[in-house]
Design a protein around this motif. Structure first.
Motif, PDB file in Angstrom:
ATOM      1  N   GLU A  99       0.826  -1.220   0.000  1.00 11.79           N
ATOM      2  CA  GLU A  99       0.000   0.000   0.000  1.00 11.79           C
ATOM      3  C   GLU A  99       0.860   1.270   0.000  1.00 11.79           C
ATOM      4  O   GLU A  99       0.483   2.286  -0.597  1.00 11.79           O
ATOM      5  N   LEU A 102       2.103   1.666  -3.625  1.00 17.07           N
ATOM      6  CA  LEU A 102       1.013   2.099  -4.506  1.00 17.07           C
ATOM      7  C   LEU A 102       0.682   3.571  -4.295  1.00 17.07           C
ATOM      8  O   LEU A 102       0.363   4.288  -5.253  1.00 17.07           O
ATOM      9  N   GLU A 103       0.780   4.041  -3.062  1.00 17.44           N
ATOM     10  CA  GLU A 103       0.517   5.446  -2.773  1.00 17.44           C
ATOM     11  C   GLU A 103       1.517   6.339  -3.497  1.00 17.44           C
ATOM     12  O   GLU A 103       1.155   7.393  -4.045  1.00 17.44           O
ATOM     13  N   GLU A 106       0.727   6.283  -7.317  1.00 15.25           N
ATOM     14  CA  GLU A 106      -0.416   7.130  -7.655  1.00 15.25           C
ATOM     15  C   GLU A 106      -0.042   8.617  -7.663  1.00 15.25           C
ATOM     16  O   GLU A 106      -0.611   9.407  -8.415  1.00 15.25           O
ATOM     17  N   ALA A 107       0.927   8.987  -6.813  1.00  9.86           N
ATOM     18  CA  ALA A 107       1.342  10.392  -6.747  1.00  9.86           C
ATOM     19  C   ALA A 107       2.373  10.747  -7.800  1.00  9.86           C
ATOM     20  O   ALA A 107       2.693  11.926  -7.991  1.00  9.86           O
ATOM     21  N   SER A 110       2.755   9.856 -14.860  1.00 11.59           N
ATOM     22  CA  SER A 110       2.547   8.596 -15.591  1.00 11.59           C
ATOM     23  C   SER A 110       3.823   8.099 -16.257  1.00 11.59           C
ATOM     24  O   SER A 110       4.006   6.900 -16.468  1.00 11.59           O
TER      25      SER A 110
END
Length: 441
Positions: A99, A102-103, A106-107, A110
């Protein structure tokens, strides 16, 4: 130029990317959410968000243009912190909870090759600093702490650290290893190298202990500067002891010796006036020789109702660093010290900012039979003065404060109230003042 644009109900910063940043930004325009539906609040937030965005572009430029340097690593840390994360190397993230990773993903942008993504995902390598460059790097890191040091004080700061690094390199067979490779095993080799040297040359363990302390201190500063998570402490519990060595202490110069030998006419005819008067000031102030030698002219205050020395950190042409904040003080001038200061109202340029006064004066006194024994040095004058004050007051905190020691440490508790005023210091100094011979007055 940055402006506002509304998307749905949320206001965004809209900024054209300056030309100098377009290579790292990868676009001509940047939008950044201000996370508010209030135009008034958005306008309040706009300047700060713009400043942070420009700062991030600066850090991205450093990473792109100088990826191998320590500045790039620090830039990655700043980008991560600005996005709400602590920088963690990729090797750490591979073992982190999913987690958390993934955080960060996401920040991130791309495109994983962007400098911001590299910073958030730990892809900026720790700088490959080698042992031979450690002292220079630490000196850069410590520039603010050392800002008051004179050139001579910087030399005295730098040389033992260079010596420690050179000795460690010798202990490692001459290899100029990466700083990241200096582990506990390397520190133990350093210790073993010193053990052989001490045994072969009959040296004191103090030199080895200074080496270990300097290496430990430099490594700590370096790892702090790059915000290294869980930094290593390779010199933890690496030390040497000589359990047979007696505790050393500077012997006091007896008061009778000072008045009968040093105050005798002609005692200092073989040395210069500055050397003599530095010693006389120390007799009646308890100051360290370096505190007197390095006095700038403005620190000798004779146009005051109470003539005194003003000891403090100095900047400018005569910059100097005194030992610590406890040493910042006003020292009353009485007796032979006052007379000596009047003879040298501009200080002691022959010795200011230089080393060697103590060695020179000790040699002179020793060669002319002016020291009580081979074990005595002029450093004992400071302790003689402390004993004179202590005999008068019966209080170590008072004598300690007069000498520039930490009252907090002496009392072993927090210190409240004001420091002893100059008037009281002056009165106490006069009580223990020695008679002034006519030829020294």
């Amino acid at each position: 130029m940055a402006g506002l644009i509304k998307r749905g109900t949320t206001w965004h910063l809209r900024m054209r990317v300056p030309k100098r940043y377009r290579a790292v930004a990868g676009r001509n325009e940047i939008h950044r959410s201000l996370e508010t539906d209030s135009e008034r609040r958005a306008r309040e937030l706009l300047p700060d968000v713009k400043a942070k965005l420009l700062a991030e572009l600066d850090q991205m430029t450093v990473i792109k243009e100088r990826p191998e340097e320590a500045d790039a690593y620090r830039a990655a840390q700043k980008i991560a912190q600005a996005r709400g994360f602590a920088y963690r190397p990729l090797s750490d993230l591979l073992e982190a909870p999913l987690e958390d990773v993934l955080e960060r993903v996401e920040a991130s942008p791309s495109d994983p090759t962007t400098e911001t993504a590299k910073a958030l995902l730990g892809a900026v390598e720790e700088p490959a600093l080698r042992l031979s460059g450690l002292v220079e790097e630490v000196e850069r890191i410590a520039a603010h702490d050392n800002r008051y040091k004179s050139e001579n004080q910087m030399r005295l700061w730098r040389n033992p650290r260079k010596r420690a690094a050179a000795n460690l390199q010798a202990a490692l067979g001459g290899k100029d290893v990466l700083v990241s490779e200096i582990d506990h095993a390397a520190a133990l080799k350093h210790k073993a190298w010193w053990q052989k040297k001490i045994a072969a040359e009959n040296l004191s363990v103090e030199s080895a202990k200074k080496d270990f302390a300097n290496m430990a201190g430099m490594l700590r500063r370096y790892y702090e500067s790059i915000a290294q998570p869980d930094p290593p402490y390779p010199y933890h519990r690496v030390s040497l002891k000589d359990r047979h060595k007696a505790e050393s202490r500077k012997l006091e110069i007896p008061v009778d010796w000072i008045t009968e030998k040093w105050f005798a006419p002609g005692a200092f005819d073989g040395t210069n006036d500055e050397a003599r008067d530095i010693l006389l000031i120390s007799v009646e102030t308890g100051c360290r020789q370096s505190e007197i030698c390095d006095l700038p002219p403005e620190a000798i205050v004779l146009d005051h109702p109470i003539p005194h020395l003003r000891l403090r950190f100095e900047e400018g042409e005569n910059r100097r660093e005194i030992k610590n904040t406890s040493s910042v003080r006003e020292v009353p001038l009485v007796g032979v010290a006052l007379a000596a200061a009047k003879r040298h109202q501009d200080g002691f340029p022959r010795y200011r900012g230089k080393s060697g006064y103590s060695a020179t004066m000790n040699n002179y006194l020793r060669n002319n039979g002016l020291l009580p024994s081979p074990a005595h040095t002029i450093g004992g004058v400071r302790h003689t003065w402390e004993s004179r004050i202590l005999a008068e007051t019966k209080r170590m905190d008072v004598s300690g404060e007069m000498m520039g020691h930490s009252v907090k440490q002496i009392r072993n508790r927090p210190v409240y109230g004001d420091a002893t005023p100059l008037e009281k210091r002056h009165a106490l100094a006069r009580k223990v003042m020695l008679p002034v011979p006519a030829h020294l007055g």
